[in-house]
Write a protein that holds these residues in place. Sequence first.
Motif: not given
Length: 233
Positions: A109, A116-118, A139, A143, A169-170, A172-173, A176-177
């Motif tokens: 990271w 990109k993700i946030f 967020m 991060a 939004e969270l 989604r993140v 994805g993780l």
Amino acid sequence: MSELLALDKVTAGYGDSIVLEDVSFSMKEGDSLALLGRNGVGKTSLLVTLMGLTRLHSGSIRWCGGDIVRVPTYRRAHAGLGWVPQERYMFPSLTVEEHLTVVARGGEWDLPKIYKIFPRLEERRNNMGNQLSGGEQQMLAIARALMVSPRILLLDEPMEGLAPIIVQELLRVIRGLVKDMGMSVIVVEQHARMALSLTQRAIVLDRGRIVHDSDSASLLADGEKLDRLVAVA
């Protein structure tokens, strides 16, 4: 895959007060776990115990095969335990970018990947921590934990008090993780169905003990059992 984290008969609490009792479970690389239960049953205390911030009365905690019971919190973080506490702990004297760079340890990271993700954090990169909204602070808390390149992410009530658009939004993140990047996570969340939709496995605590352990999909499909165990939707 090899064992990442294992608790064996862990009894822990604060001083002489016992909050967790005889807790045992293990996780492998890429596993995702929803940690559920009513308020006050020990969910946050379990995450705090993993970080070494409670008194361990008995039992063992292994990380990557090694005993970490006597390992201090900062070394657990360096070893790959990424903790996102419920309180977020923003520093008013640091900008968003400073929050991220001050903890950066190299590895998977870096700032471009975080932004990109946030993308909202990139827009706010020169704002101080106390100038952010609650959603932006959450967020940033996630991060910041990612910037230590964790092997497991401990999320304590990540959706608490946030607007629905930020929650989406969270979600989604985090999804994805977990599903796209294969990151190991433990999610403590009052919104049980939301947590189950993100994870492979579910543990329910009651009075500091594990009272249910199953795959997330089967518990999500049994609404009556879920409501009986956690009493929340």
